[in-house]
Design a protein around this motif. Structure first.
Motif, short mmCIF file in Angstrom:
data_model
loop_
_atom_site.label_atom_id
_atom_site.label_comp_id
_atom_site.label_asym_id
_atom_site.label_seq_id
_atom_site.Cartn_x
_atom_site.Cartn_y
_atom_site.Cartn_z
N ASP A 188 0.86 -1.19 0.00
CA ASP A 188 0.00 0.00 0.00
C ASP A 188 0.90 1.23 0.00
O ASP A 188 1.06 1.91 1.01
CB ASP A 188 -0.91 -0.03 1.23
CG ASP A 188 -1.92 1.10 1.21
OD1 ASP A 188 -2.16 1.66 0.12
OD2 ASP A 188 -2.46 1.43 2.28
N PHE A 189 1.49 1.50 -1.17
CA PHE A 189 2.49 2.56 -1.24
C PHE A 189 1.90 3.85 -1.79
O PHE A 189 0.89 3.84 -2.52
CB PHE A 189 3.69 2.12 -2.09
CG PHE A 189 3.37 1.77 -3.52
CD1 PHE A 189 3.38 2.75 -4.51
CD2 PHE A 189 3.08 0.46 -3.88
CE1 PHE A 189 3.10 2.42 -5.83
CE2 PHE A 189 2.79 0.14 -5.20
CZ PHE A 189 2.80 1.12 -6.18
N VAL A 190 2.55 4.96 -1.45
CA VAL A 190 2.12 6.26 -1.96
C VAL A 190 2.93 6.66 -3.19
O VAL A 190 2.47 7.45 -4.01
CB VAL A 190 2.23 7.35 -0.87
CG1 VAL A 190 1.25 7.07 0.25
CG2 VAL A 190 3.65 7.46 -0.32
N ARG A 191 4.13 6.13 -3.33
CA ARG A 191 4.92 6.35 -4.54
C ARG A 191 6.05 5.34 -4.61
O ARG A 191 6.43 4.73 -3.62
CB ARG A 191 5.46 7.78 -4.62
CG ARG A 191 6.37 8.18 -3.48
CD ARG A 191 6.95 9.58 -3.72
NE ARG A 191 7.73 10.00 -2.56
CZ ARG A 191 8.55 11.06 -2.56
NH1 ARG A 191 8.69 11.79 -3.66
NH2 ARG A 191 9.21 11.39 -1.47
N GLU A 260 7.47 3.64 -0.98
CA GLU A 260 7.28 4.52 0.18
C GLU A 260 5.85 4.36 0.68
O GLU A 260 4.89 4.57 -0.08
CB GLU A 260 7.53 5.98 -0.19
CG GLU A 260 7.34 6.92 1.00
CD GLU A 260 7.44 8.39 0.64
OE1 GLU A 260 7.26 9.23 1.55
OE2 GLU A 260 7.68 8.72 -0.55
N LEU A 261 5.70 3.96 1.93
CA LEU A 261 4.38 3.76 2.51
C LEU A 261 3.87 5.07 3.11
O LEU A 261 4.62 6.02 3.32
CB LEU A 261 4.43 2.67 3.58
CG LEU A 261 5.03 1.33 3.15
CD1 LEU A 261 4.91 0.31 4.28
CD2 LEU A 261 4.38 0.81 1.87
N SER A 262 2.58 5.10 3.41
CA SER A 262 1.97 6.33 3.91
C SER A 262 2.53 6.75 5.27
O SER A 262 2.49 7.93 5.62
CB SER A 262 0.45 6.16 4.01
OG SER A 262 0.12 5.06 4.86
N ASP A 263 3.07 5.79 6.04
CA ASP A 263 3.63 6.13 7.34
C ASP A 263 5.11 6.51 7.26
O ASP A 263 5.76 6.70 8.29
CB ASP A 263 3.45 4.97 8.33
CG ASP A 263 4.15 3.68 7.89
OD1 ASP A 263 4.87 3.71 6.87
OD2 ASP A 263 3.98 2.65 8.57
N GLY A 264 5.65 6.61 6.04
CA GLY A 264 7.03 7.04 5.88
C GLY A 264 8.05 5.92 5.84
O GLY A 264 9.24 6.17 5.62
#
Length: 359
Positions: A188-191, A260-264
């Motif tokens: 579940d990555f943001v980028r 990169e995940l949403s939690d950094g």
């Protein structure tokens, strides 16, 4: 074994004659080295810019002996070169860099993720399967949807399928050829990011700024670098790179693809023990690009600086997109890199451009 560091005028061997081999050969030439390529095709992109080409299969015993006779060190441009070929060269006393361990790890997706986890480089959850029943069990344990990939020989999105329900796993396993697979949990990555790193003969390391990457149909379309990243994210990527390089006792440049995940947090998607498409931006955006850096490392030279000197958008030119070379060459901010491939095919990487802007 060659005396290191290699003197200018020494011969560097490259297994593989594609675009990465071509750009490595051009970088080697700038530093005063000659290059010999072992490649299956007589008219290869790398072969046309090298001092010598040996035309043969990568595992041809006579060809490997001929390469060993003239090359002071040997490297490779892609990770699917037969491991037996590298073992044969090493057995003949040839210095091959990166070494056999890096090749073995990168050629098997299950071994790769097992290695990464063991060396403090986190990945998604995964499981191996070598039968339809094991595939169903693996998806049930990992949870659907899950990504099923062949353990070997996949690239640019090939050799992988999504499994939406555990009951579909046996069918997908058959669609992938009924060969050993790895089942991965979705990220579940943001980028998507990547880091290009290098390690020298003396253990010194150098890490390039992060690149942000965008894919279409499993093929990289563009990279933006240096990526916008907080210092903590950059430090996390550098720690991951350092652990991988040390764990492999690595020599040369490596590409490390990251989520990169949403939690950094960062997860490693995969590694490539070679120069990498997401590092092409360094040709026009850094003081020393990834190709020169790789040659420096395998030749036993000091590593060069990796500081960015420009903001770059790298765009891959696929198929007939390279036919727009005249327009691209007229754009003052565009640096054009064509690979010299004779035939354009849909989805085939024919070149790339780096659009350069001030930092």
């Amino acid at each position: 074994m060659a005396d290191l560091p290699l003197q200018p005028g020494s011969m560097i061997g490259i297994l593989g004659g594609g675009q990465l081999g071509r750009m490595l050969a051009l970088a080697a030439g700038r530093l005063g080295f000659d290059v010999v390529v072992l490649e299956r095709e007589a008219d290869s992109p790398a072969g046309r810019v090298c001092a010598h080409t040996i035309v043969a299969a990568y595992d041809d015993a006579a060809a490997l002996a001929a390469l060993a006779a003239v090359a002071d060190v040997v490297t490779y441009e892609f990770e699917n070169v037969p491991a037996a070929a590298v073992a044969s060269l090493v057995g003949m006393g040839v210095d091959v860099a990166p070494g056999p361990l890096a090749l073995a790890v990168a050629q098997d997706r299950f071994e790769e993720k097992t290695f990464l986890n063991a060396n403090g480089a986190p990945t998604v959850a995964f499981a191996a399967a070598d039968s339809p029943e094991a595939a169903v069990d693996a998806v049930a344990r990992i949870g659907a949807p899950a990504l099923m990939k062949t353990r070997r020989d996949g690239y640019d999105g090939k050799g992988q399928r999504w499994v939406e329900h555990a009951a579909d796993a046996a069918r997908v396993f058959a669609e992938l050829g009924s060969v050993p697979v790895i089942v991965e949990a979705p990220a579940d990555f943001v980028r998507e990011l990547s880091v290009i790193a290098a390690r020298g003969r003396d253990g010194a390391t150098a890490v390039y700024p992060l690149a942000e990457n965008h894919h279409e149909h499993g093929i990289l379309r563009r990279s933006l670098a240096p990526a916008r990243a907080a210092p903590a994210l950059t430090e996390q990527a550098e720690r991951i790179a350092a652990r991988i390089l040390a764990g492999l006792d690595y020599v040369g440049v490596i590409g490390i693809e990251l989520f990169e995940l949403s939690d950094g947090r960062l997860l490693v998607n995969e590694i490539a023990p070679r120069v990498h498409n997401t590092g092409h931006w360094t040709q026009d955006g850094c003081e020393v690009d990834q190709f020169e850096q790789h040659i420096r490392a395998v030749a036993g030279w000091p590593l060069g600086p990796t500081r960015a000197i420009a903001q770059v958008e790298m765009l891959n030119l696929l198929g007939d997109e390279a036919d727009t070379w005249s327009k691209l060459a007229a754009e003052p901010e565009t640096r054009l890199h064509l690979y010299g491939k004779r035939a354009a095919k849909p989805g085939r990487k024919m070149g790339h451009v780096n659009k350069v802007r001030p930092l």
